[in-house]
Write an enzyme that holds these catalytic residues in place. Structure first.
Site, mmCIF file in Angstrom:
data_model
loop_
_atom_site.group_PDB
_atom_site.id
_atom_site.type_symbol
_atom_site.label_atom_id
_atom_site.label_comp_id
_atom_site.label_asym_id
_atom_site.label_seq_id
_atom_site.Cartn_x
_atom_site.Cartn_y
_atom_site.Cartn_z
ATOM 1 N N ASP A 193 35.633 45.306 46.177
ATOM 2 C CA ASP A 193 35.129 44.085 46.820
ATOM 3 C C ASP A 193 35.389 42.943 45.833
ATOM 4 O O ASP A 193 34.731 42.842 44.797
ATOM 5 C CB ASP A 193 33.634 44.243 47.129
ATOM 6 C CG ASP A 193 33.047 43.021 47.827
ATOM 7 O OD1 ASP A 193 33.598 41.917 47.672
ATOM 8 O OD2 ASP A 193 32.017 43.178 48.513
ATOM 9 N N LYS A 236 32.867 33.264 51.353
ATOM 10 C CA LYS A 236 32.530 32.778 50.022
ATOM 11 C C LYS A 236 33.687 31.942 49.454
ATOM 12 O O LYS A 236 34.039 30.937 50.028
ATOM 13 C CB LYS A 236 32.134 33.959 49.126
ATOM 14 C CG LYS A 236 31.231 34.996 49.824
ATOM 15 C CD LYS A 236 29.861 34.466 50.193
ATOM 16 C CE LYS A 236 29.083 35.390 51.128
ATOM 17 N NZ LYS A 236 28.939 36.769 50.715
HETATM 18 C C1 LIG Z 1 28.607 38.021 51.318
HETATM 19 C C2 LIG Z 1 29.157 39.277 50.749
HETATM 20 C C3 LIG Z 1 29.516 40.359 51.567
HETATM 21 C C4 LIG Z 1 29.291 40.348 53.069
HETATM 22 O O1 LIG Z 1 30.065 39.399 53.706
HETATM 23 P P1 LIG Z 1 29.613 38.620 55.046
HETATM 24 O O2 LIG Z 1 30.730 37.680 55.271
HETATM 25 O O3 LIG Z 1 28.304 37.964 54.760
HETATM 26 O O4 LIG Z 1 29.479 39.655 56.122
HETATM 27 C C5 LIG Z 1 30.068 41.473 50.970
HETATM 28 N N1 LIG Z 1 30.244 41.541 49.636
HETATM 29 C C6 LIG Z 1 29.891 40.539 48.813
HETATM 30 C C7 LIG Z 1 30.106 40.689 47.350
HETATM 31 C C8 LIG Z 1 29.335 39.382 49.333
HETATM 32 O O5 LIG Z 1 28.976 38.390 48.514
#
Ligand SMILES: *Cc1c(COP(=O)(O)O)cnc(C)c1O
Length: 385
Positions: free
Chosen positions: A176, A201
């Protein structure tokens, strides 16, 4: 485009001026269906917008290019991307290793949703290579799931070392990459198999869209993901795809400025007696600093810190800033502040993923660094008053 630099690919990959009008910016193709030139006579494969849409294709190609992957896939959210990945590549009885401070929504997905379908998981301190090795069950572990930096404790995982462990056990390494962004870190180049993003993000970067992405190292992994993306249907819509595509064009500039500003804020926090610990991978005393320096270009805009006086002081700080907005999420141009224990990570309370109650997390934006430091300073001055 692969010979070009990151900044060039961010602006041009997947995007050609429109052949009919010359429009420089890809259109928002708000269409569900496409005219066929005779039955089955599809133009460039477009048939129905769940299966493919040109605005989404542009984004998917751009993402693949930035992550140095074979294929990119855009989803309605980061969690939709994660769910699609898990259903495409695991089956009941399989085992997954996840970070013991995983993003709260990711933990909830494993704990409350995927586990009901028979997927087993173990939360592990993924900064500890030996702990990951011990947790992997050869033959049963299908995925080693890594966030680096982690959220909110900014732990660093050694992508290359974990790729080796995963591959020896016949598992895939999924990273991730939301916190680092494609600009600061390219996990596939260090041996990862699939990259996950919440494009909500840094990729989008303006707090105006929710989206997710998967990028695969090769075509073999892309095939089941493409099938499940279409079969499950949690795709990114054309307008959302366009917003993320626009965000990516300035990703490099933004990440440089996020990193500059974070360094200024970190130096300020270190000077304050109210702060017992500043957590930032760019600090030499951070246990993951050497690994982060090897696999990241810079250290990004996320900073966490602990308040010496405990939870009350942490709550006071997040409520007393004026420029830093009290809100969940991260990665936008504006600075945000939050209390993970009561906000983003409230769902982890009482679990192995519970976070310290004196912890404050900030997403340092790209405003004037002086103003950001000044805002934190006035919040500290108001403590205990
Ligand atoms: C926000 C986030 C997610 C989930 O993403 P969404 O767009 O809110 O569904 C997954 N991993 C990390 C590290 C995040 O900051």
């Amino acid at each position: 485009m692969s010979d070009f630099g990151f900044e060039t690919r961010a602006i041009h990959a997947g995007q050609e001026p429109d052949p009919r009008t010359g429009a420089v910016v890809p259109a928002i193709y708000a269409t569900s269906t496409y005219k066929q030139d005779g039955v089955g006579g599809l133009r460039e494969g477009y048939e129905y917008s769940r299966s493919a849409n040109p605005t989404r294709t542009a984004l998917e190609e751009c993402l693949a290019s930035l992550e140095l992957g074979a294929r990119g896939f855009a989803f309605a959210s980061g969690l939709a991307a994660e769910d699609t990945l898990l259903r495409a590549l695991t089956k009941p009885g399989d085992h997954v290793v996840i970070p013991d401070d995983a993003y709260g929504g990711t933990y909830r997905l494993f704990d409350k949703v995927e586990s009901r379908w028979g997927l087993e998981y173990d939360p592990v301190a993924i900064a500890d290579v030996d702990a990951v090795r011990a947790a992997v069950r050869p033959g049963q572990t299908r995925i080693v799931w890594v966030e680096t930096p982690t959220n909110p404790l900014l732990g660093i995982a050694d992508i290359a070392a974990l790729a080796e462990i995963a591959h020896e056990a016949g598992a895939l390494l999924v990273v991730d990459n939301t916190f680092a962004s494609s600009y600061l870190q390219q996990p596939l180049a260090h041996g990862a198999d699939i990259v996950v993003h919440s494009t909500t993000k840094y990729a989008g970067g303006h707090s105006d869209v929710v989206g997710g992405a998967l990028i695969t190292r090769d075509e073999t992994l892309a095939e089941p993901i493409a099938f499940h993306q279409n079969s499950m249907g949690a795709v990114a819509g054309p307008f959302d795809s366009w917003l993320v595509l626009r965000g990516l064009k300035t990703l490099a500039l933004r990440m440089e400025r996020h990193s500059d500003n974070a360094e200024r804020v970190v130096a300020f926090l270190q000077s304050r007696p109210e702060v017992s610990q500043v957590i930032y991978p760019g600090l030499a005393e951070h246990p993951g600093h050497a690994v982060a320096a090897r696999q990241m270009k810079r250290f990004g805009g996320m900073v966490s810190f602990r308040m010496a006086a405990g939870e009350k002081a942490a709550l006071d700080v997040v409520e007393h800033t004026e420029l830093f907005i009290l809100a969940e999420s991260l990665g936008g141009v504006e600075s945000l502040i939050e209390h993970p224990g009561r906000m983003t990570h409230a769902s982890a309370a009482g679990s192995p993923l519970e976070v310290p109650s004196d912890l404050v997390r900030i997403s340092v934006g790209i405003e004037s660094a002086d103003d950001l430091v000044g805002d934190l300073e006035q919040a500290f001055e108001r403590l205990g008053r």
